[in-house]
Design a protein around this motif. Sequence first.
Motif, PDB file in Angstrom:
ATOM      1  N   VAL A   1      36.325  -2.804   1.728  1.00 20.04           N
ATOM      2  CA  VAL A   1      35.989  -1.367   1.666  1.00 20.04           C
ATOM      3  C   VAL A   1      35.751  -0.848   3.080  1.00 20.04           C
ATOM      4  O   VAL A   1      36.232   0.222   3.468  1.00 20.04           O
ATOM      5  N   ALA A   2      35.044  -1.671   3.890  1.00 20.04           N
ATOM      6  CA  ALA A   2      34.718  -1.248   5.263  1.00 20.04           C
ATOM      7  C   ALA A   2      35.980  -1.107   6.109  1.00 20.04           C
ATOM      8  O   ALA A   2      36.149  -0.103   6.816  1.00 20.04           O
ATOM      9  N   ASP A   3      36.906  -2.103   6.016  1.00 15.05           N
ATOM     10  CA  ASP A   3      38.086  -2.010   6.889  1.00 15.05           C
ATOM     11  C   ASP A   3      39.029  -0.894   6.430  1.00 15.05           C
ATOM     12  O   ASP A   3      39.650  -0.230   7.254  1.00 15.05           O
ATOM     13  N   THR A   4      39.114  -0.663   5.136  1.00 21.59           N
ATOM     14  CA  THR A   4      39.973   0.424   4.653  1.00 21.59           C
ATOM     15  C   THR A   4      39.405   1.783   5.070  1.00 21.59           C
ATOM     16  O   THR A   4      40.138   2.720   5.382  1.00 21.59           O
ATOM     17  N   TYR A   5      38.087   1.858   5.116  1.00 22.71           N
ATOM     18  CA  TYR A   5      37.416   3.099   5.508  1.00 22.71           C
ATOM     19  C   TYR A   5      37.797   3.508   6.935  1.00 22.71           C
ATOM     20  O   TYR A   5      37.883   4.695   7.261  1.00 22.71           O
ATOM     21  N   LEU A   6      38.072   2.487   7.792  1.00 23.47           N
ATOM     22  CA  LEU A   6      38.399   2.766   9.201  1.00 23.47           C
ATOM     23  C   LEU A   6      39.672   3.608   9.353  1.00 23.47           C
ATOM     24  O   LEU A   6      39.839   4.299  10.361  1.00 23.47           O
ATOM     25  N   VAL A   7      40.568   3.541   8.360  1.00 29.82           N
ATOM     26  CA  VAL A   7      41.791   4.363   8.410  1.00 29.82           C
ATOM     27  C   VAL A   7      41.417   5.841   8.554  1.00 29.82           C
ATOM     28  O   VAL A   7      42.063   6.601   9.274  1.00 29.82           O
TER      29      VAL A   7
ATOM     30  N   GLU B   1      44.138   3.778  15.296  1.00 30.93           N
ATOM     31  CA  GLU B   1      43.819   2.790  16.329  1.00 30.93           C
ATOM     32  C   GLU B   1      42.629   1.906  15.928  1.00 30.93           C
ATOM     33  O   GLU B   1      42.629   0.701  16.176  1.00 30.93           O
ATOM     34  N   TYR B   2      41.654   2.522  15.260  1.00 29.47           N
ATOM     35  CA  TYR B   2      40.491   1.735  14.810  1.00 29.47           C
ATOM     36  C   TYR B   2      40.906   0.713  13.753  1.00 29.47           C
ATOM     37  O   TYR B   2      40.522  -0.442  13.788  1.00 29.47           O
TER      38      TYR B   2
ATOM     39  N   LEU C   1      41.050  -3.563  13.906  1.00 28.05           N
ATOM     40  CA  LEU C   1      40.335  -4.480  13.018  1.00 28.05           C
ATOM     41  C   LEU C   1      41.302  -5.361  12.225  1.00 28.05           C
ATOM     42  O   LEU C   1      41.058  -6.557  12.050  1.00 28.05           O
ATOM     43  N   VAL C   2      42.403  -4.762  11.773  1.00 30.85           N
ATOM     44  CA  VAL C   2      43.345  -5.525  10.956  1.00 30.85           C
ATOM     45  C   VAL C   2      43.998  -6.646  11.759  1.00 30.85           C
ATOM     46  O   VAL C   2      44.402  -7.672  11.215  1.00 30.85           O
ATOM     47  N   PHE C   3      44.005  -6.485  13.088  1.00 29.89           N
ATOM     48  CA  PHE C   3      44.499  -7.543  13.965  1.00 29.89           C
ATOM     49  C   PHE C   3      43.739  -8.858  13.700  1.00 29.89           C
ATOM     50  O   PHE C   3      44.301  -9.946  13.757  1.00 29.89           O
ATOM     51  N   LEU C   4      42.458  -8.693  13.384  1.00 33.56           N
ATOM     52  CA  LEU C   4      41.615  -9.864  13.098  1.00 33.56           C
ATOM     53  C   LEU C   4      42.207 -10.742  12.003  1.00 33.56           C
ATOM     54  O   LEU C   4      42.117 -11.964  12.041  1.00 33.56           O
TER      55      LEU C   4
END
Lengths: 231, 118
Positions: free
Chosen positions: B29-35, B40-41, B45-48
């Motif tokens: 939920v947190a990483d999808t929220y960054l969209v 760029e954000y 993170l998705v690079f991780l």
Amino acid sequence: MQVTLKILRFDPEKDKKAHFKSYEIEADPLDRILDALNTVKWYKDGTLTFRRSCAHGVCGSDAMRINGRNRLACKELVGDIGKKITIEPMLGFRILKDLVVDMEPFFEKYRSIKPYLINYEDPPATERFQSAEDREIFDETTKCILCGACSGSCPPFWSNSEFIGPAAIVNAHRFIFDSRDQGSDERIAVLSQSEGVFRCRTVYNCTDACPREIPVTKAIEQIKRVMLYNR
Amino acid sequence: MYRGQSGMWLWVFHRLTGVGILAFLFLHVADTYLVGLGPEYYNELVFLYKLWVFRLAEWLLVGAVLYHAINGIRVVLMDFWESGVERHTQLVFGTLGLFLLLWLPAGIFMLKDVKWFA
């Protein structure tokens, strides 16, 4: 044989928390764990406290954790357990002293399922007839001696003091499946509450712990199915 | 500590995998929220997820989901199927067998092009 008994001790008047104390004793492999505990109490340390009564696996007083599993001390042989024996009170109960736990909440739950025959008809002149086949249906759950080994082995019972526990469910089973009984609805009403039969997570520790070899999980599942299919 | 048998350990892992899946859900939920904050954000993170540690963790996540689902079906069978309790041992082996049969090949597919310790 030389045996080391490691016993969890707790004196509410002295100790803040329970601690282990070890005792070296001489025991015969055919001695029961209860005999070993008696040897400690009678010859080594008279302050050791534990319950026992009939000493023959019938009264259900001496259920305790022996090497991590709930067993009756009077039914386990020293030779079967080994030279290092760890004895602790059952989990899920408040320790009163040493191996003695507070069974009152357990009996309160037992009473809540109305563990007696309920029949609203006038008593017949002779006995209430029951066929051998009908008697067989609940034969296994008549064997409960209320030792608490099943409830004390049940993870949901450890973590939830309100959970009714396997022993009460087994005793409800004994009457729910009795063809002479008419109180099933009253018992199902208790067992269908949020802390009732569906708190069971089919962990199977109860079936393993029962000293009377009652298939506890099977009985619990039979009650669940009555509730699921007879709504 | 209680020395429970197979049923207890299946239950313990059912709980652990359940909590693990829930923890991943929060991360997801947190990483999808960054969209919502900008690509760029999110890309940062998705690079991780391309790191070998995360790839391994994803395989563990697939294991958690598979185990939780298959063991859940075992528990449901126990409740609804009359012979479920009598077939406890077979159901335990069936659960573990099916789990490994799906999880181990999934590892081969998921981890074959991972650059370990890179």
